[in-house]
Write an enzyme that holds these catalytic residues in place. Structure first.
Site, PDB file in Angstrom:
ATOM      1  N   TYR A  81     -67.867  11.438 -30.631  1.00 18.25           N
ATOM      2  CA  TYR A  81     -66.796  10.527 -30.230  1.00 18.25           C
ATOM      3  C   TYR A  81     -65.917  10.174 -31.438  1.00 18.25           C
ATOM      4  CZ  TYR A  81     -64.523   6.446 -28.143  1.00 18.25           C
ATOM      5  OH  TYR A  81     -63.605   5.545 -27.675  1.00 18.25           O
ATOM      6  N   LYS A  85     -61.916  11.045 -32.014  1.00 18.05           N
ATOM      7  CA  LYS A  85     -60.907   9.994 -32.162  1.00 18.05           C
ATOM      8  C   LYS A  85     -60.283  10.008 -33.560  1.00 18.05           C
ATOM      9  CE  LYS A  85     -61.183   8.366 -27.967  1.00 18.05           C
ATOM     10  NZ  LYS A  85     -60.060   8.366 -27.046  1.00 18.05           N
TER      11      LYS A  85
END
Length: 176
Positions: A81, A85
């Site tokens: 994740y 990002k």
């Protein structure tokens, strides 16, 4: 399909995201690839598809919803994740570098935990959410409307000089 129906897109908000959280030594390649596909590849492909008509019109806004869990903050079990990002934040800056000359503003919103269904699933259990909540000076997690309000501002002419930024909505988390 949107360009065919409407002829143009003024604002693109890349807001889809997934989190397949696991310790790095247990993370699967499948979860890694899916996370990159949704959180990083899709915003790239959408921006790439829509930028030519924005460039031709000399106007447009691209808003990428990223996360404080990126190049800003590291959280345990968030490797895929955070990488996706962090990549999205970097991509946002490259979009700005390439497209600002065409009056296209590209920014990333970097929220803390937002109480969406995904946020509640990951951070809802008190043993998981409590320690995170303790790090936020505002004493609460964010609300979806707070991210929506920043999107609205970034989509408006009021933000025309804001470009290439990663804007935190974190209740003061990163101020400490």
């Amino acid at each position: 399909a949107v360009l065919g129906a409407w002829g143009r897109v003024d604002v693109l908000v890349n807001n889809a995201g997934i989190a397949r959280n696991a310790p790095l030594v247990e993370a699967t390649l499948e979860d890694w690839e899916l996370t990159q596909a949704v959180n990083l590849r899709a915003p790239f492909l959408l921006a790439q598809a829509l930028a030519p008509q924005m460039i031709a019109r000399k106007a447009g806004k691209i808003i990428n919803v990223s996360s404080q869990t990126s190049s800003i903050v590291a959280l345990v079990d968030h490797g895929a994740y955070a990488a996706s990002k962090g990549g999205l934040n970097a991509l946002t800056k490259v979009m700005c570098a390439e497209w600002a000359q065409h009056n296209i503003q590209c920014n990333a919103i970097n929220p803390t935990v937002i109480l969406t269904p995904m946020g509640e699933q990951v951070w809802g259990p008190p043993d998981k959410g409590g320690p995170m909540l303790a790090k936020i000076p505002a004493g609460r997690f964010g609300k979806p409307v707070e991210v929506a309000d920043l999107c609205l501002f970034l989509a408006s002419a009021a933000s025309d000089m804001i470009n290439g930024e990663t804007i935190l909505i974190d209740g003061g988390y990163c101020a400490l």
